[in-house]
Motif scaffolding. Sequence first.
Motif, PDB file in Angstrom:
ATOM      1  N   LEU A   1     -45.182  63.251  48.893  1.00 21.32           N
ATOM      2  CA  LEU A   1     -45.347  64.251  49.956  1.00 21.32           C
ATOM      3  C   LEU A   1     -44.062  64.424  50.757  1.00 21.32           C
ATOM      4  O   LEU A   1     -43.687  65.548  51.120  1.00 21.32           O
ATOM      5  N   THR A   2     -43.374  63.327  51.022  1.00 15.29           N
ATOM      6  CA  THR A   2     -42.089  63.416  51.727  1.00 15.29           C
ATOM      7  C   THR A   2     -41.083  64.204  50.906  1.00 15.29           C
ATOM      8  O   THR A   2     -40.333  65.025  51.446  1.00 15.29           O
ATOM      9  N   ALA A   3     -41.063  63.980  49.603  1.00 17.62           N
ATOM     10  CA  ALA A   3     -40.132  64.712  48.738  1.00 17.62           C
ATOM     11  C   ALA A   3     -40.473  66.196  48.707  1.00 17.62           C
ATOM     12  O   ALA A   3     -39.567  67.045  48.714  1.00 17.62           O
ATOM     13  N   ILE A   4     -41.766  66.544  48.671  1.00 21.00           N
ATOM     14  CA  ILE A   4     -42.164  67.954  48.664  1.00 21.00           C
ATOM     15  C   ILE A   4     -41.702  68.642  49.938  1.00 21.00           C
ATOM     16  O   ILE A   4     -41.080  69.712  49.906  1.00 21.00           O
ATOM     17  N   VAL A   5     -41.986  68.017  51.082  1.00 20.08           N
ATOM     18  CA  VAL A   5     -41.614  68.630  52.367  1.00 20.08           C
ATOM     19  C   VAL A   5     -40.094  68.702  52.514  1.00 20.08           C
ATOM     20  O   VAL A   5     -39.548  69.747  52.914  1.00 20.08           O
ATOM     21  N   ALA A   6     -39.391  67.626  52.167  1.00 18.36           N
ATOM     22  CA  ALA A   6     -37.931  67.619  52.317  1.00 18.36           C
ATOM     23  C   ALA A   6     -37.265  68.632  51.393  1.00 18.36           C
ATOM     24  O   ALA A   6     -36.335  69.342  51.811  1.00 18.36           O
ATOM     25  N   THR A   7     -37.736  68.743  50.171  1.00 17.96           N
ATOM     26  CA  THR A   7     -37.157  69.722  49.239  1.00 17.96           C
ATOM     27  C   THR A   7     -37.440  71.143  49.708  1.00 17.96           C
ATOM     28  O   THR A   7     -36.560  72.007  49.656  1.00 17.96           O
ATOM     29  N   PHE A   8     -38.649  71.396  50.186  1.00 15.67           N
ATOM     30  CA  PHE A   8     -38.992  72.741  50.666  1.00 15.67           C
ATOM     31  C   PHE A   8     -38.142  73.122  51.876  1.00 15.67           C
ATOM     32  O   PHE A   8     -37.611  74.233  51.952  1.00 15.67           O
ATOM     33  N   VAL A   9     -37.987  72.190  52.818  1.00 19.80           N
ATOM     34  CA  VAL A   9     -37.163  72.473  54.017  1.00 19.80           C
ATOM     35  C   VAL A   9     -35.701  72.691  53.624  1.00 19.80           C
ATOM     36  O   VAL A   9     -35.035  73.601  54.123  1.00 19.80           O
ATOM     37  N   ALA A  10     -35.187  71.874  52.696  1.00 18.25           N
ATOM     38  CA  ALA A  10     -33.804  72.044  52.258  1.00 18.25           C
ATOM     39  C   ALA A  10     -33.596  73.383  51.557  1.00 18.25           C
ATOM     40  O   ALA A  10     -32.563  74.050  51.742  1.00 18.25           O
ATOM     41  N   LEU A  11     -34.574  73.810  50.772  1.00 17.15           N
ATOM     42  CA  LEU A  11     -34.458  75.111  50.099  1.00 17.15           C
ATOM     43  C   LEU A  11     -34.516  76.265  51.099  1.00 17.15           C
ATOM     44  O   LEU A  11     -33.791  77.257  50.951  1.00 17.15           O
ATOM     45  N   ILE A  12     -35.378  76.165  52.107  1.00 18.86           N
ATOM     46  CA  ILE A  12     -35.455  77.220  53.128  1.00 18.86           C
ATOM     47  C   ILE A  12     -34.151  77.309  53.907  1.00 18.86           C
ATOM     48  O   ILE A  12     -33.631  78.400  54.178  1.00 18.86           O
ATOM     49  N   LEU A  13     -33.577  76.138  54.283  1.00 17.98           N
ATOM     50  CA  LEU A  13     -32.336  76.134  55.062  1.00 17.98           C
ATOM     51  C   LEU A  13     -31.134  76.612  54.237  1.00 17.98           C
ATOM     52  O   LEU A  13     -30.197  77.192  54.802  1.00 17.98           O
TER      53      LEU A  13
END
Length: 196
Positions: free
Chosen positions: A53-65
């Motif tokens: 779950l941490t990887a999903i959220v971190a990857t999604f936030v990094a892609l948005i930024l």
Amino acid sequence: MTAALVEPADVDSELIGRCYTKARRTPLVVGSVPGGAGRSLRLPGGPYTLTQLTAIVATFVALILSRPLWGGHGLMEVIVLLGCPFGAAFLLRHLHIDGRNPAAAAASVAVMMTGPRWGLLHGRPFRPFRSVRGDTLITLAADGARADTAPAAVRPAPRPAPATPAPDAAAGVPVASGVQALLARRAASVRTQLEE
């Protein structure tokens, strides 16, 4: 570790210990998100561990930024925004380092790198003792000499240069170590056997 009581008569028999710690370390997983009115939203592809779950959220936030760098491709953006986080979660599901998830392994490495060099002993940093180097003099008596004729005061000899032991090492010449003394004694006994 599971231990069993041993009867006094069974003291000489073999003791067997079994460890079931790994079986008890089942990871905490999240399979659904609680919703309103008693319904919960089931996560697609789940259940997920906390690392996933941490990887999903971190990857999604990094892609948005970082969207200005890679974005602008229409439908391809949606595929990347959904595919990359779930791809990272899929990889983390099957990636195990020493039987643990990568987050636990990374935490162990961080603790090891920030801890004391020699580890802890009873909650305090362990400092090994420095060995004290001393000089030792071993003198072998000649074949005919007796041990009680040795001088009363023996002064330490200077450290000899590393070299192969001479054949006359058994004739009272100091040697550097106990191994050399044994080798010299062996050479002397072989020499006497050959002379006989």
